[in-house]
Structures are given as structure tokens and as C-alpha cells.
Design an enzyme around this catalytic site. Structure first.
Site, PDB file in Angstrom:
ATOM      1  N   ASP A   9      50.585   5.470  41.263  1.00 46.26           N
ATOM      2  CA  ASP A   9      49.497   4.770  41.326  1.00 46.26           C
ATOM      3  C   ASP A   9      49.042   4.186  39.831  1.00 46.26           C
ATOM      4  OD1 ASP A   9      46.045   5.612  42.465  1.00 46.26           O
ATOM      5  OD2 ASP A   9      46.628   3.985  41.235  1.00 46.26           O
ATOM      6  N   ASP A 106      48.117  -1.313  44.262  1.00 46.16           N
ATOM      7  CA  ASP A 106      48.510  -0.483  43.003  1.00 46.16           C
ATOM      8  C   ASP A 106      49.128   0.822  43.620  1.00 46.16           C
ATOM      9  OD1 ASP A 106      46.099   0.210  43.966  1.00 46.16           O
ATOM     10  OD2 ASP A 106      45.469   0.662  41.831  1.00 46.16           O
ATOM     11  N   GLU A 107      49.446   1.149  44.753  1.00 41.41           N
ATOM     12  CA  GLU A 107      49.906   2.513  45.262  1.00 41.41           C
ATOM     13  C   GLU A 107      51.013   2.508  46.304  1.00 41.41           C
ATOM     14  OE1 GLU A 107      46.537   5.263  46.686  1.00 41.41           O
ATOM     15  OE2 GLU A 107      45.182   3.928  45.718  1.00 41.41           O
TER      16      GLU A 107
END
Length: 345
Positions: A9, A106-107
DNA sequence: TCTGGGGTCCTAGGACCC
DNA sequence: TCTGGGGTCCTAGGACCC
């Protein structure tokens, strides 16, 4: 060898991307949200760590953020920029050759067979940083749930391992909403049943929760409390089930004719964005002031021309006619639901 | 804290059928 | 006429996530 799920993350992703391309912002409190005007309706998408020190956080109205931090730098959400950086990050993760399941900008989850998942995770963080100059954190778990929650303990820029061995030490006394998938509403409902901690949730009777939450959700909540979850990392490309657009107006719309023309325009935009997919349903959403949301939809088949799609959206809007006109409209949305390809054969 | 915009998945209730 | 019991499909709403 042992199978581990690793969750990566990026730290303060949107704010970090903005600082990267505007180095003069480094070390300043940066808030990304809406169109960048903190006087308008909108919420914070990401606040930098410096901004969080002022009590600014994701989901907060921009006006509140400005009150708490008048000197924060407010920037608009630039989705194309984040998409581009996100693609770079995911490419780096895929270079490991491990399965990568993307969760958002973003993960991602990765699956890995190793005796030293910490080394693997630190390697990922280093690779992402080398390629993009962005910091990230990683969580390690026996399944996705543990890995996802572990990342929170690793932030910023750290690595943390959460397993069945330390699950209750770390989470047993926390409220249920410490768990990914359990929010404020469920936590309040559980509290009414006398369940206020993860440990109590883990020990609850699945049948009792089934009676309260439904046959699937009830027992699933108990499993969440025990830290159980999916172990398989699915690398197949993401196929959207729906696509839509919604707009919150700076001033509520009072004129139903205006509502109608905005629905038509939004429908055409959505139709243009989904050219190739087969649409099964068109749903119109209206949020009246103060924040009462109603949706209506119509089945859709045949040629998904922009004109046909617009007509379907207007037909759905007709379903609001008994009480729609005259009520101030705060938000309007149009969504296309795609024909399903049978979820699990 | 007067509450975005993009989504996903589950549930309840009604329609309909045998 | 005081009224079954499933099963399935559709729809609207709710909860949650980033």
C-alpha cells in the site's frame, strides 16, 4: 515453503504523487480533493502526513479541512496522473513473477511461497521506491484479511506480519470496525447485541448473527473476527461490472427540467465511455436535499447507442415523477450495469 | 463533519410460477 | 374463499471500500 499473502500500500499516494512533480511542496501540508477549491462541496481524497497533523483526513469535507488547516495547500484530484503512476507501480510488482491482485490505485496483494516474507516485502518496497521514488508499506498474513490489516501496523514505510498467532494480541480488544469489511453501522449493530470487541465477535454464535445480519453476512462476520479470509491471490485482469458518473451540484437544482437535461447529458457521457460493453441495465440516482438518496432503473437490451442509452436513462427518471419534481436535487448519477458473464461457473 | 465520486456485494420484498 | 409452500428473478436500498 510457506504460502504468504503480502499486501502493498503506497503511503499518502495522491499527495505523494503531487509532491513528486512539485518538489517545492515537500514537507508542506498538502490536501488533495475535489477540484482543489476548499470553499466548494467536496471531500478530502488524501491528506499528507503534515496535513493529518492538523486533524485533516480522508473523507472529510474540504470546508472542514480548510477550517482546521487554513495554510494547507489544496489541490484538485488528477485521476489521469494517478492512473499513470499506479500502472508503473503495478508493473514493478508484476516483475516479481508472483501473482498480483490489484485493489485500487495504490494497493495490491501478492502471493508468495517463502520462509522469509519480510525480506520479500522489503524488496518490494525498495523496488517500488527505486522505480517511482514513492514510499510504501507492506503487510504479511496467512490470508488477504490479515495482510491488509497488517499494513496499517507497518505504516509509514514499514513491514508488519499479522498471523493467527498474534491476531488476538493485536486486535482482540479493539472494536469490530478495526477489521477490513466492518464499518460503523455494523459495529453499532453488534454493540446492541453486546458485542464490542473483535474477541467477542470471534466467539459469537454464527446462527445468532445470521438471524441479525442474514445467512451469509452473519457467519462471515464471525470468521472475520477470527482473522480468517481468502488465501488465493487472483491475478486475472479486473473486469468492471458497472460504470457510471455522478455530479454533486454546488447549488441544489430546483428545476426538474434542468434535472432532466443534466440526466440526458450525463447518460450520453456514460454511453460514450463504455462503447464496447453490453449494457443490461441503466440506473438513475437522485440525491435530494437533505441527503436522501433514491434510485430507479430500467432493463436495457439491444443497440447501446448513445441515443438509446439516453432514452433509457430518461425512462428511469420518469419513475421519479410522482414525487421528484419540486424537491431540491443535490446529486444526480447515471450508471450502466453490464451483462454478467456468470460469476463463478 | 452539512456529508465526493468511483465502485462492489448482499439483503429484503414483491412478482411470478408450479 | 381467512387462504400451501417452494423456487427463481428482479429491483431498490444498504453497507462498505478506496
Amino acid at each position: 515453503m510457506t504460502w504468504w499473502v503480502v499486501h502493498v500500500d503506497l503511503d499518502q499516494f495522491l499527495a505523494a504523487v503531487e509532491v513528486l512533480r512539485r518538489p517545492e511542496l515537500a514537507g508542506k501540508p498538502v490536501v488533495v480533493g475535489g477540484d482543489g477549491d476548499p470553499g466548494k462541496r467536496g471531500v478530502v481524497s488524501t491528506a499528507s502526513y503534515e496535513a493529518r497533523a492538523f486533524g485533516v483526513h480522508s473523507g472529510q469535507p474540504l470546508r472542514t479541512a480548510r477550517n482546521r488547516c487554513p495554510d494547507c495547500v489544496f489541490l484538485p484530484v488528477d485521476a489521469p496522473a494517478y492512473n499513470a503512476v499506479s500502472a508503473e507501480v503495478m508493473a514493478v510488482l508484476r516483475e516479481t513473477g508472483r501473482p498480483v491482485e490489484v485493489l485500487g490505485w495504490d494497493e495490491a496483494f501478492l502471493g508468495v511461497d517463502t520462509e522469509d516474507p519480510e525480506s520479500f516485502a522489503r524488496g518490494l518496497i525498495a523496488d517500488v521506491r527505486a522505480a517511482t521514488r514513492l514510499d510504501s508499506s507492506a503487510g504479511i498474513g496467512e490470508n488477504k484479511l490479515q495482510a491488509k490489516i497488517a499494513t496499517g501496523f507497518g505504516k509509514p514505510a514499514g513491514v508488519f506480519r499479522l498471523t493467527s498467532g498474534n491476531w488476538y494480541d493485536l486486535l482482540g480488544d479493539r472494536p469490530p470496525d478495526a477489521i477490513w469489511g466492518i464499518g460503523a453501522k455494523t459495529t453499532a449493530k453488534l454493540a446492541a447485541l453486546g458485542i464490542t470487541t473483535v474477541r467477542q465477535l470471534a466467539g459469537a454464535d454464527p446462527d445468532r448473527l445470521a438471524a441479525e445480519f442474514g445467512p451469509v453476512t452473519g457467519p462471515w462476520l464471525v470468521l472475520l473476527g477470527r482473522g480468517r479470509g481468502e488465501r488465493e491471490v487472483d491475478p486475472t485482469p479486473y473486469v468492471p461490472r458497472s460504470h457510471g458518473r455522478e455530479i454533486t451540484f454546488q447549488q441544489n437544482l430546483a428545476d426538474w427540467g434542468e434535472v432532466r437535461s443534466r440526466v440526458a447529458a450525463t447518460a450520453r457521457q456514460v454511453a460514450a465511455e463504455i462503447s464496447e460493453r453490453i449494457v443490461a441495465r441503466v440506473v438513475v440516482k437522485i440525491r435530494y436535499a437533505p441527503f436522501v438518496t433514491v434510485t430507479h432503473g430500467v432493463s436495457f437490451s439491444g443497440a447501446s447507442s448513445e441515443a438509446a442509452f439516453e432514452a433509457a436513462a430518461l425512462a428511469a427518471l420518469e419513475m421519479f415523477e410522482p414525487d421528484g419534481p419540486g424537491r431540491p436535487v443535490r446529486l444526480l448519477g447515471v450508471r450502466a450495469e453490464f451483462a454478467g458473464e456468470a460469476h463463478h461457473p
